[in-house]
Design a protein around this motif. Structure first.
Motif, PDB file in Angstrom:
ATOM      1  N   ARG A  39       0.830  -1.215   0.000  1.00 51.46           N
ATOM      2  CA  ARG A  39       0.000   0.000   0.000  1.00 51.46           C
ATOM      3  C   ARG A  39       0.859   1.258   0.000  1.00 51.46           C
ATOM      4  N   ASN A  42       1.851   2.860  -3.264  1.00 54.49           N
ATOM      5  CA  ASN A  42       0.824   3.376  -4.160  1.00 54.49           C
ATOM      6  C   ASN A  42       0.634   4.884  -4.076  1.00 54.49           C
ATOM      7  N   SER A  46       5.454   7.147  -6.082  1.00 57.29           N
ATOM      8  CA  SER A  46       5.902   5.765  -6.261  1.00 57.29           C
ATOM      9  C   SER A  46       7.108   5.669  -7.181  1.00 57.29           C
ATOM     10  N   ASP A 233      -6.445  -8.580  -8.080  1.00 58.56           N
ATOM     11  CA  ASP A 233      -6.556  -7.334  -8.830  1.00 58.56           C
ATOM     12  C   ASP A 233      -7.685  -7.471  -9.861  1.00 58.56           C
ATOM     13  N   GLU A 269      -6.046   2.793 -12.345  1.00 60.39           N
ATOM     14  CA  GLU A 269      -4.913   3.494 -11.738  1.00 60.39           C
ATOM     15  C   GLU A 269      -4.131   2.600 -10.768  1.00 60.39           C
ATOM     16  N   SER A 270      -4.854   1.862  -9.936  1.00 58.95           N
ATOM     17  CA  SER A 270      -4.155   1.032  -8.933  1.00 58.95           C
ATOM     18  C   SER A 270      -3.347  -0.072  -9.628  1.00 58.95           C
ATOM     19  N   THR A 271      -3.853  -0.592 -10.734  1.00 56.95           N
ATOM     20  CA  THR A 271      -3.125  -1.626 -11.480  1.00 56.95           C
ATOM     21  C   THR A 271      -1.882  -1.020 -12.137  1.00 56.95           C
ATOM     22  N   LYS A 273      -0.068   1.285 -11.027  1.00 58.86           N
ATOM     23  CA  LYS A 273       0.982   1.454 -10.009  1.00 58.86           C
ATOM     24  C   LYS A 273       1.676   0.137  -9.707  1.00 58.86           C
TER      25      LYS A 273
END
Ligand SMILES: [Zn+2]
Length: 288
Positions: A39, A42, A46, A233, A269-271, A273
């Motif tokens: 976490r 992220n 980063s 994910d 977005e999270s993927t 990163k």
């Protein structure tokens, strides 16, 4: 082999690179950690982690130039290092541990390859790569002593797969893409969640006009059945990691190409990163 094949295969893991020209590099590694460490990666600051940076032994100023690029791009490199250059890179990695993660390039067919791998481990190397130019398919039992050691060291293994160059374009040579097909990695890594791909080898350049086609390759995004992704994910694109496989002055351009592909394929977005550094930071235990 001192441990059974099943045990070895059960605990190994992997990542890989896919290009439309059929270049594909594959990595094996221990399972990425989840939780706080991940976490923390992220945030907006980063760090980028590049799995595919070849140490250039022909350039005496290479390390100096790399460190400048690393500072500018906030980038850590897995530095793929010819065995002959192991000491200089091991030294640099100790001094600049935030920027250089040493990976050793060895010939899997070399008679003393196991000894070489043991030495690389004693020097602080963190993985092998990239594997290529093999005389036998990657799943040949004669290569298992190396895989066994890599597994014991919890290393990342990075494999070239698909089309392979000869050193001279128009001269015959004992290299063959057929020995480097991704299917040969099935027994080593297929059913492990820690198999990843990088998109190096100029794929993104060649596919520039149709970047959305990557959605057809990573088609199992959001599919609920038999399609588990690392850390659940929502996007199958999480199986990609950033790898540039280019000259130092081009890394920034490859980074931009990755982002163009993300946009073309609506990668969350999270993927993104995880792709640009989260996955590899967790695997390598980088506190970046
Ligand atoms: Zn490469």
């Amino acid at each position: 082999m001192s441990i059974s094949r099943r045990k070895l295969l059960g605990s190994a893991a992997a990542s890989a690179v896919l290009t439309m020209s059929s270049l594909l590099d594959t990595l094996t590694a221990k399972q990425p950690a989840s939780g706080d460490e991940r976490r923390n990666l992220n945030g907006p600051e980063s760090r980028i982690v590049d799995i595919h940076v070849h140490f250039d032994e022909r350039n005496p100023a290479y390390l100096e130039e790399f460190l400048r690029v690393s500072d500018r791009l906030n980038l850590t490199a897995c530095m793929l290092t010819p065995f002959a250059n192991r000491k200089v890179v091991a030294e640099a990695a100790k001094k600049y541990s935030r920027q250089i993660v040493p990976f050793g390039f060895v010939e899997l067919d070399a008679p003393d390859v196991v000894k070489q791998v043991e030495e690389l481990h004693s020097l602080g190397f963190r993985g092998l790569g990239e594997m290529e130019f093999v005389k036998k398919p990657y799943n040949d039992p004669s290569y298992f002593p190396v895989y066994e050691l890599a597994n014991r060291y919890a290393w990342i293994m990075m494999y070239h797969t698909g089309i392979v160059l000869r050193s001279k374009f128009d001269e015959p040579e004992d290299v063959a893409s057929g020995r480097m097909r991704p299917i040969h990695l099935e027994e080593i890594a297929r059913w492990n969640s820690n198999v990843f791909f990088d998109l190096s080898g100029s794929t993104l350049t060649k596919m520039h006009s149709r970047l959305a086609d990557f959605k057809r390759i990573f088609w199992w995004s959001g599919q609920p059945q038999d399609s588990k992704t690392p850390n659940d994910d929502p996007s199958a694109f999480v199986k990609i990691v950033f790898g540039s496989d280019t000259e130092l002055h081009n890394i920034e351009g490859v980074k931009a190409q990755y982002h163009e592909m993300f946009d073309a394929c609506d990668v969350p977005e999270s993927t993104r990163k995880m792709i640009m550094g989260g996955t590899l930071s967790a695997m390598l235990g980088l506190h970046v």
